[in-house]
Design a protein around this motif. Structure first.
Motif, mmCIF file in Angstrom:
data_model
loop_
_atom_site.group_PDB
_atom_site.id
_atom_site.type_symbol
_atom_site.label_atom_id
_atom_site.label_comp_id
_atom_site.label_asym_id
_atom_site.label_seq_id
_atom_site.Cartn_x
_atom_site.Cartn_y
_atom_site.Cartn_z
ATOM 1 N N ALA A 80 -9.939 -10.796 -7.366
ATOM 2 C CA ALA A 80 -9.399 -10.265 -6.256
ATOM 3 C C ALA A 80 -9.744 -11.044 -4.978
ATOM 4 O O ALA A 80 -9.117 -11.436 -3.947
ATOM 5 C CB ALA A 80 -9.624 -8.705 -5.954
ATOM 6 N N TYR A 81 -11.070 -11.371 -4.950
ATOM 7 C CA TYR A 81 -11.437 -12.008 -3.850
ATOM 8 C C TYR A 81 -11.182 -13.532 -4.112
ATOM 9 O O TYR A 81 -10.652 -14.089 -2.929
ATOM 10 C CB TYR A 81 -13.168 -12.178 -3.900
ATOM 11 N N ALA A 82 -11.007 -13.887 -5.186
ATOM 12 C CA ALA A 82 -10.340 -15.563 -5.134
ATOM 13 C C ALA A 82 -9.025 -15.599 -4.770
ATOM 14 O O ALA A 82 -8.637 -16.421 -4.454
ATOM 15 C CB ALA A 82 -10.568 -15.880 -6.516
ATOM 16 N N PHE A 83 -8.386 -14.542 -4.977
ATOM 17 C CA PHE A 83 -7.022 -14.417 -4.470
ATOM 18 C C PHE A 83 -6.774 -14.166 -2.918
ATOM 19 O O PHE A 83 -5.528 -14.583 -2.383
ATOM 20 C CB PHE A 83 -6.227 -13.338 -5.342
ATOM 21 N N GLY A 84 -7.870 -13.721 -2.385
ATOM 22 C CA GLY A 84 -8.033 -13.691 -0.983
ATOM 23 C C GLY A 84 -7.698 -12.304 -0.268
ATOM 24 O O GLY A 84 -7.413 -12.124 0.867
ATOM 25 N N VAL A 85 -7.906 -11.360 -1.334
ATOM 26 C CA VAL A 85 -7.969 -9.823 -0.962
ATOM 27 C C VAL A 85 -9.156 -9.480 -0.349
ATOM 28 O O VAL A 85 -8.930 -8.882 0.765
ATOM 29 C CB VAL A 85 -7.999 -8.911 -2.271
ATOM 30 N N PHE A 86 -10.063 -10.005 -0.525
ATOM 31 C CA PHE A 86 -11.525 -9.941 0.233
ATOM 32 C C PHE A 86 -11.940 -11.000 0.859
ATOM 33 O O PHE A 86 -11.894 -12.051 0.380
ATOM 34 C CB PHE A 86 -12.462 -9.292 -0.692
ATOM 35 N N LYS A 87 -12.585 -10.942 2.115
ATOM 36 C CA LYS A 87 -13.240 -12.120 2.527
ATOM 37 C C LYS A 87 -14.728 -12.824 1.877
ATOM 38 O O LYS A 87 -14.631 -14.031 1.994
ATOM 39 C CB LYS A 87 -13.813 -11.859 4.156
ATOM 40 N N ASN A 88 -15.143 -11.780 1.228
ATOM 41 C CA ASN A 88 -16.311 -12.315 0.639
ATOM 42 C C ASN A 88 -16.730 -11.275 -0.518
ATOM 43 O O ASN A 88 -16.215 -10.211 -0.720
ATOM 44 C CB ASN A 88 -17.404 -12.525 1.286
ATOM 45 N N GLY A 105 -19.270 -9.624 -0.842
ATOM 46 C CA GLY A 105 -19.879 -8.274 -0.167
ATOM 47 C C GLY A 105 -18.994 -7.181 0.212
ATOM 48 O O GLY A 105 -19.069 -5.901 0.005
ATOM 49 N N GLU A 106 -17.962 -7.714 0.760
ATOM 50 C CA GLU A 106 -16.630 -6.740 0.976
ATOM 51 C C GLU A 106 -16.009 -6.336 -0.076
ATOM 52 O O GLU A 106 -15.581 -4.961 -0.309
ATOM 53 C CB GLU A 106 -15.542 -7.537 1.914
ATOM 54 N N ALA A 107 -16.093 -7.189 -1.402
ATOM 55 C CA ALA A 107 -15.323 -6.650 -2.542
ATOM 56 C C ALA A 107 -16.254 -5.729 -3.210
ATOM 57 O O ALA A 107 -15.622 -4.670 -3.916
ATOM 58 C CB ALA A 107 -15.226 -7.820 -3.492
ATOM 59 N N THR A 108 -17.616 -5.426 -3.094
ATOM 60 C CA THR A 108 -18.259 -4.363 -3.660
ATOM 61 C C THR A 108 -18.843 -3.516 -2.666
ATOM 62 O O THR A 108 -19.727 -2.725 -3.117
ATOM 63 C CB THR A 108 -19.422 -5.159 -4.179
ATOM 64 N N ALA A 109 -18.068 -3.171 -1.643
ATOM 65 C CA ALA A 109 -18.675 -2.546 -0.359
ATOM 66 C C ALA A 109 -18.641 -0.968 -0.937
ATOM 67 O O ALA A 109 -19.193 -0.182 -0.300
ATOM 68 C CB ALA A 109 -17.753 -2.772 0.705
ATOM 69 N N THR A 110 -17.796 -0.492 -1.883
ATOM 70 C CA THR A 110 -17.516 0.755 -2.331
ATOM 71 C C THR A 110 -18.917 1.169 -3.240
ATOM 72 O O THR A 110 -19.073 2.275 -3.345
ATOM 73 C CB THR A 110 -16.119 1.179 -3.014
ATOM 74 N N ASP A 111 -19.649 0.084 -3.741
ATOM 75 C CA ASP A 111 -20.581 0.517 -4.720
ATOM 76 C C ASP A 111 -21.748 1.225 -3.759
ATOM 77 O O ASP A 111 -21.913 1.058 -2.742
ATOM 78 C CB ASP A 111 -21.164 -0.530 -5.331
ATOM 79 N N LYS A 112 -22.568 2.135 -4.539
ATOM 80 C CA LYS A 112 -23.450 3.012 -3.836
ATOM 81 C C LYS A 112 -24.766 2.534 -4.377
ATOM 82 O O LYS A 112 -24.950 2.360 -5.710
ATOM 83 C CB LYS A 112 -23.344 4.395 -3.865
ATOM 84 N N VAL A 113 -25.831 2.389 -3.722
ATOM 85 C CA VAL A 113 -27.051 2.284 -4.117
ATOM 86 C C VAL A 113 -27.665 3.606 -4.777
ATOM 87 O O VAL A 113 -27.618 4.628 -3.810
ATOM 88 C CB VAL A 113 -28.248 1.565 -3.163
ATOM 89 N N GLU A 114 -27.772 3.883 -6.071
ATOM 90 C CA GLU A 114 -28.085 5.046 -6.751
ATOM 91 C C GLU A 114 -29.474 5.472 -6.563
ATOM 92 O O GLU A 114 -29.765 6.450 -6.383
ATOM 93 C CB GLU A 114 -27.819 5.261 -8.034
ATOM 94 N N LEU A 115 -30.324 4.530 -6.485
ATOM 95 C CA LEU A 115 -31.775 4.611 -6.513
ATOM 96 C C LEU A 115 -32.670 3.419 -6.068
ATOM 97 O O LEU A 115 -32.173 2.527 -6.110
ATOM 98 C CB LEU A 115 -32.231 4.893 -7.927
ATOM 99 N N THR A 116 -33.659 3.792 -5.076
ATOM 100 C CA THR A 116 -34.134 2.852 -4.531
ATOM 101 C C THR A 116 -35.773 2.770 -4.756
ATOM 102 O O THR A 116 -36.195 3.938 -4.640
ATOM 103 C CB THR A 116 -33.988 2.686 -2.973
#
Length: 494
Positions: free
Chosen positions: A446-454, A456-467
């Motif tokens: 999707a990023y390669a197609f131009g849907v996302f700027k980078n 980081g934007e494409a993975t923005a919905t991922d949550k850090v489950e544990l730190t």
């Protein structure tokens, strides 16, 4: 609207859907549920039928569409992740001429070493950042030397992901990242290492057309659509090997960032901005998915064979049936350093980071009056963690300055003792993110197609489950690690 990603493993095929508007995860399917067969007709050989990959992908694709009740016409494009270093050869009819020689096949080790010497060790290190090793080009030369009649029929050779794209589109396409993992990319020329192919006696016309990792790499044709259940005419926009793709899935794209995995084996994949290496005998350097000549992004891959397999062996053979969580809890009752008990977790074949040393695992300083099962569990976790830290020291010697560590959702990194030890000794925060390679491949497309700027934007919905944060006081960890490293050096020099 959706994007679909495929992860072509040696165990199974995974397919994942993401939403086109925000990259969020929709659903996942896997086939087969049991592991695919690996054929080994001689010791050290490992082969799979590429047609089985394709058949399983078609089943997984249709299963994913059905289970998520979507219209396949709403899928906009495809991304592909795949098992690295394999070899597929096809004839003019674009059908495989033989089974794929996959990543864990070791038949071409000697061939790779002879190529390293004949092509020039300094030139290989300077231009390839690796020795030819037991990788795709060496496997192809094995075919040429041992199956000459079959070799004469080869129209193109490719990596596993390239073959899947071929079945979808009817086009033979390669990428710089893929060619670098096959040790065929010249980083100085920023082009195919035709001089190495010439030395191996391989005609460069057998190399497919080369396109960037983020680009259109074929369009699904009628036959590919009918068999896979995907719509005809959608583009394949991304392709990468499983470790570079795993890093992308975790948004590990810039120098100093590390993607780590702790499965059967352990992998540390670090991004560097330098096109050089001091450690070509202990690590491998590949073109990362976003590499370019102007902005180098080199993925430095360090593999530790004896990690999760050691902990699973202890669970299966010594734990009396308790779970991993119970093992981790019991390990937590033992002090740092395991009261002197040490385990060197190197019992799963030759360890490249130890210069191919292969004399098995070691349990050291066992005292029957002091040590209990909990000590063994902690010493195992510490030994694996220490081996990761030791590997990261090798990466630092190769110019990697660690800024962050991300890991997928696996048992080892969920074990607090394991992750806390690494975090403290490297003084780095470890973030565990719930994602998969198939999801990452879909987002990359999707990023390669131009849907996302980078990414980081494409993975923005991922949550850090544990730190996992480093301990403020690291002295006890450092003392335990230095004692372990002293034992390792004695083991290596014995």
């Amino acid at each position: 609207m959706y994007w679909i990603g495929f992860d072509i493993g040696s165990s199974s095929i995974k397919a994942a859907l993401i939403r086109a508007d925000d990259g969020s995860f929709v659903g996942m399917a896997q086939y087969p549920e049991k592991e695919m067969d690996i054929t080994s007709t001689k010791p050290g050989w490992a082969e799979q039928d590429p047609e089985v990959w394709w058949q399983n992908l078609c089943i997984a694709s249709k299963k994913l569409i059905s289970e998520n009740s979507i219209d396949e016409k709403d899928i906009k494009g495809i991304g592909i992740s795949y098992q690295m270093h394999g070899l597929v050869v096809v004839g003019k009819d674009l059908k495989p001429l033989r089974p794929s020689i996959i990543w864990c096949d070791s038949r071409a080790v000697d061939i790779g070493e002879r190529l390293f010497q004949s092509a020039g060790t300094e030139k290989c290190v300077e231009h390839l950042l690796n020795s030819p090793g037991n990788f795709t080009l060496s496997k192809l030369k094995w075919v040429k030397d041992n199956e000459p009649d079959l070799y004469k029929k080869i129209h193109k050779f490719m990596l596993p992901g390239d073959y899947i794209a071929l079945r979808l589109s009817g086009q033979c396409i390669a990428t710089p990242s893929g060619l670098s993992e096959g040790i065929m990319w010249d980083f100085k020329k920023n082009d195919l290492a035709d001089w190495l192919l010439e030395d191996a006696g391989i005609d460069s016309s057998l190399v497919p057309e080369i396109r960037p990792s983020f680009s259109e790499q074929g369009i699904v044709n009628k036959q590919g659509a009918v068999e896979s259940g995907l719509p005809e005419g959608i583009p394949i926009m991304y392709r990468a090997g499983d470790q570079p793709n795993n890093a992308l899935s975790l948004n590990v794209m810039e120098p100093g960032q590390i993607a780590a995995t702790g499965g059967t084996s352990g992998v540390v994949y670090a991004i560097s901005g330098q096109k050089n290496t001091n450690e070509h005998t202990r690590i491998n350097s590949f073109a990362h998915t976003n590499h370019s000549s102007e902005h180098p992004r080199i993925g430095k891959l360090l593999c530790i064979n004896g990690t999760g397999i050691q902990y699973s062996w202890i669970k299966n053979e010594l734990s009396n049936g308790i779970s991993y969580n119970q093992m981790n809890q019991e390990a937590g009752t033992v002090p740092i350093g395991s009261n002197g008990l040490q385990i060197l977790p190197f019992g799963n074949g030759a360890e490249r980071m130890l210069k191919n040393y292969n004399k098995g695992s070691r349990i050291l300083n066992l005292n029957f009056n002091v040590h209990k099962a909990a000590h063994i569990y902690r010493a195992a976790l510490e030994g694996i963690a220490f081996s990761f830290v030791y590997g990261m020291e090798i990466l630092k010697n190769d110019g990697v300055n660690i800024s962050s560590i991300k890991a997928g959702n696996d048992n080892l990194f969920r074990a607090e003792i394991f992750s806390k030890t690494i975090a403290t000794l490297t003084n780095s925060q470890i973030n565990i993110v719930e994602t998969t390679g198939a999801v990452g491949a879909a987002r990359a497309a999707a990023y390669a197609f131009g849907v996302f700027k980078n990414i980081g934007e494409a993975t923005a919905t991922d949550k850090v489950e544990l730190t996992h944060e480093p301990e403020i006081s690291a002295q006890v960890y450092q003392e335990a690690y230095l004692k372990w490293k002293k034992s390792l050096n004695e083991y290596l020099n014995n």
